[in-house]
Enzyme design. Structure first.
Site, PDB file in Angstrom:
ATOM      1  N   SER A   1       0.837  -1.204   0.000  1.00 26.65           N
ATOM      2  CA  SER A   1       0.000   0.000   0.000  1.00 26.65           C
ATOM      3  C   SER A   1       0.871   1.253   0.000  1.00 26.65           C
ATOM      4  O   SER A   1       1.667   1.475   0.923  1.00 26.65           O
ATOM      5  CB  SER A   1      -0.889   0.009   1.244  1.00 26.65           C
TER       6      SER A   1
ATOM      7  N   ASP B   1      -4.559   3.845  -1.742  1.00 25.22           N
ATOM      8  CA  ASP B   1      -5.613   4.221  -0.798  1.00 25.22           C
ATOM      9  C   ASP B   1      -6.050   5.660  -1.021  1.00 25.22           C
ATOM     10  O   ASP B   1      -5.306   6.598  -0.744  1.00 25.22           O
ATOM     11  CB  ASP B   1      -5.082   4.090   0.643  1.00 25.22           C
TER      12      ASP B   1
ATOM     13  N   MET C   1      -8.535   8.605   0.071  1.00 19.66           N
ATOM     14  CA  MET C   1      -9.356   9.002   1.226  1.00 19.66           C
ATOM     15  C   MET C   1      -9.883  10.414   1.018  1.00 19.66           C
ATOM     16  O   MET C   1      -9.141  11.285   0.553  1.00 19.66           O
ATOM     17  CB  MET C   1      -8.494   8.993   2.487  1.00 19.66           C
TER      18      MET C   1
ATOM     19  N   MET D   1     -11.476  -5.642   5.364  1.00 13.98           N
ATOM     20  CA  MET D   1     -10.643  -4.735   6.176  1.00 13.98           C
ATOM     21  C   MET D   1     -10.467  -5.348   7.567  1.00 13.98           C
ATOM     22  O   MET D   1     -11.446  -5.679   8.232  1.00 13.98           O
ATOM     23  CB  MET D   1     -11.315  -3.361   6.328  1.00 13.98           C
TER      24      MET D   1
ATOM     25  N   GLY E   1      -8.745   4.155   7.276  1.00  7.87           N
ATOM     26  CA  GLY E   1      -8.414   5.564   7.475  1.00  7.87           C
ATOM     27  C   GLY E   1      -6.958   5.844   7.772  1.00  7.87           C
ATOM     28  O   GLY E   1      -6.472   6.948   7.500  1.00  7.87           O
ATOM     29  N   PHE E   2      -6.262   4.878   8.318  1.00  8.78           N
ATOM     30  CA  PHE E   2      -4.871   5.109   8.718  1.00  8.78           C
ATOM     31  C   PHE E   2      -4.046   3.846   8.488  1.00  8.78           C
ATOM     32  O   PHE E   2      -4.566   2.740   8.641  1.00  8.78           O
ATOM     33  CB  PHE E   2      -4.783   5.452  10.218  1.00  8.78           C
TER      34      PHE E   2
ATOM     35  N   GLY F   1      -0.709   1.548   9.794  1.00  7.37           N
ATOM     36  CA  GLY F   1      -0.038   1.275  11.069  1.00  7.37           C
ATOM     37  C   GLY F   1      -0.934   0.906  12.233  1.00  7.37           C
ATOM     38  O   GLY F   1      -0.525   0.983  13.387  1.00  7.37           O
TER      39      GLY F   1
ATOM     40  N   GLY G   1      -5.030  -4.284   6.293  1.00 14.55           N
ATOM     41  CA  GLY G   1      -4.979  -3.640   7.605  1.00 14.55           C
ATOM     42  C   GLY G   1      -4.244  -4.469   8.638  1.00 14.55           C
ATOM     43  O   GLY G   1      -4.637  -5.594   8.951  1.00 14.55           O
ATOM     44  N   GLY G   2      -3.122  -3.918   9.122  1.00 20.48           N
ATOM     45  CA  GLY G   2      -2.380  -4.588  10.197  1.00 20.48           C
ATOM     46  C   GLY G   2      -1.665  -5.852   9.761  1.00 20.48           C
ATOM     47  O   GLY G   2      -1.397  -6.732  10.581  1.00 20.48           O
TER      48      GLY G   2
ATOM     49  N   GLY H   1       1.040  -2.078   4.238  1.00 21.21           N
ATOM     50  CA  GLY H   1       1.600  -0.735   4.135  1.00 21.21           C
ATOM     51  C   GLY H   1       2.814  -0.574   5.017  1.00 21.21           C
ATOM     52  O   GLY H   1       3.968  -0.672   4.560  1.00 21.21           O
ATOM     53  N   SER H   2       2.596  -0.338   6.311  1.00 22.81           N
ATOM     54  CA  SER H   2       3.709   0.018   7.186  1.00 22.81           C
ATOM     55  C   SER H   2       4.748  -1.098   7.309  1.00 22.81           C
ATOM     56  O   SER H   2       5.953  -0.823   7.230  1.00 22.81           O
ATOM     57  CB  SER H   2       3.186   0.453   8.566  1.00 22.81           C
TER      58      SER H   2
HETATM   59  C1  DX5 Z   1      -6.170   1.680   5.773  1.00 20.60           C
HETATM   60  C2  DX5 Z   1      -5.774   1.397   4.357  1.00 20.60           C
HETATM   61  C3  DX5 Z   1      -4.718   0.378   4.257  1.00 20.60           C
HETATM   62  C4  DX5 Z   1      -3.403   0.785   4.870  1.00 20.60           C
HETATM   63  C5  DX5 Z   1      -2.763  -0.461   5.408  1.00 20.60           C
HETATM   64  O1  DX5 Z   1      -7.302   2.439   5.805  1.00 20.60           O
HETATM   65  O2  DX5 Z   1      -6.865   0.954   3.599  1.00 20.60           O
HETATM   66  O3  DX5 Z   1      -4.504  -0.047   2.916  1.00 20.60           O
HETATM   67  O4  DX5 Z   1      -2.531   1.409   3.974  1.00 20.60           O
HETATM   68  O5  DX5 Z   1      -1.691  -0.100   6.182  1.00 20.60           O
HETATM   69  P1  DX5 Z   1      -1.055  -1.089   7.249  1.00 20.60           P
HETATM   70  O6  DX5 Z   1      -0.541  -2.283   6.515  1.00 20.60           O
HETATM   71  O7  DX5 Z   1       0.026  -0.257   7.871  1.00 20.60           O
HETATM   72  O8  DX5 Z   1      -2.140  -1.451   8.239  1.00 20.60           O
HETATM   73 ZN    ZN Z   2      -6.393   0.029   1.573  1.00 21.37          ZN
END
Ligand code: DX5
Ligand code: ZN
Length: 214
Positions: A15, A42, A44, A144, A149-150, A152, A183-184, A204-205
C-alpha cells in the site's frame, strides 16, 4: 491484474499510503524490486475516513512508472462519482466501500463497463451476509482488518473470520472473486490470513519498514 493467482498461490499488494510521498516514483521501483504484484492505492476523502490522501492526478502521474496493476481502494463517500476519472487516471481495479454506497450493483456495472475489475470492501463491523446479493457480480472482496483511514493500526483478528466465510461461499456459489485482506498485515498476521485462504494481502507500514517476511 488478472483474476489469477501466481505460482506462490497469492498476491502481495503493497500500500502506497505508507510510502514516502516525496519520492513515490522510487517507491514504485521498491515495490517491484521487493516482489509486489499489485500496487494498492488508498484514496481518502476526509469524510468517509478522517484523512485526505491523494486523488486522480497523483494516480495519473504514477501510471507510466510501473507496469504493475493499480488497485484503487476508494475510501470515499459517493464512490460512483469517482469511477470514470480514476479509470482515466489508470486504475485497473476499483474497490469501493459497501458502507459508502446504496446502488452497489449499478456501481459494479459502471466499473465493468469501463473495462475494469470491480471490488467491494467491508469495514470490520460489516458482516458477509450484507454483501451476499452482489457476490456473483464482483471480482474482488476487500476484507478490512482495521477500521479504514490510517496505516499502522493493529490487526482485528475477528474480522479475519470473514475470509473463510467468503471462500466457502465462493466455492458453494461457483463465484470467481478474489479475497483480499487489508490492515495490520505483518509477518505474523500475513500467515494467519493466508492460512484462512486470502488470495491477496495488502501491507503498508510493515512492507515499507522492511519487516514483512513472507
Ligand atoms: C487503511 C488502508 C490500508 C493501509 C494499510 O485504511 O486501507 O490499505 O494502507 O496499512 P497497514 O498495513 O500499515 O495497516
Ligand atoms: Zn487500503
Amino acid at each position: 491484474m488478472k483474476n489469477e493467482i501466481q505460482d506462490k498461490g497469492w498476491l502481495l499488494a503493497p500500500s502506497l499510503l505508507s510510502a514516502d510521498f516525496y519520492s513515490l516514483k522510487d517507491s514504485l521501483s521498491f515495490i517491484e524490486k521487493k516482489g509486489g504484484d499489485v500496487i494498492h492505492i488508498d484514496v481518502m476523502d476526509g469524510t468517509f475516513v478522517p484523512q485526505i490522501s491523494f486523488g486522480q492526478p497523483v494516480v495519473a502521474s504514477l501510471r507510466s512508472h510501473s507496469t504493475l496493476p493499480f488497485d484503487v481502494h476508494l475510501m470515499v463517500e459517493h464512490p460512483e462519482t469517482q469511477i470514470e476519472s480514476f479509470a482515466k487516471a489508470g486504475a485497473d481495479w476499483i474497490t469501493f466501500h459497501w458502507e459508502a454506497a446504496l446502488h452497489h450493483h449499478r456501481i459494479i456495472t459502471a466499473i465493468h463497463d469501463l473495462g475494469l475489475k470491480a471490488g467491494i470492501s467491508l469495514v470490520p463491523s460489516t458482516p458477509v451476509s450484507a454483501v451476499e446479493e452482489i457476490l456473483p457480480f464482483v471480482d474482488l472482496i476487500l476484507v478490512m482488518t482495521v477500521n479504514p483511514g490510517f496505516g499502522g493500526q493493529i490487526f482485528i483478528e475477528n474480522a479475519a473470520e470473514k475470509i473463510k466465510q467468503l471462500k466457502d461461499k465462493k466455492l458453494d456459489g461457483g463465484y470467481s472473486y478474489l479475497v483480499s485482506v487489508d490492515g495490520g498485515i505483518n509477518s505474523e498476521t500475513a500467515r494467519v490470513v493466508l492460512d484462512k485462504g486470502a488470495d491477496i494481502i495488502v501491507s503498508g507500514s510493515s512492507f515499507f519498514k522492511g519487516s514483512l517476511i513472507l
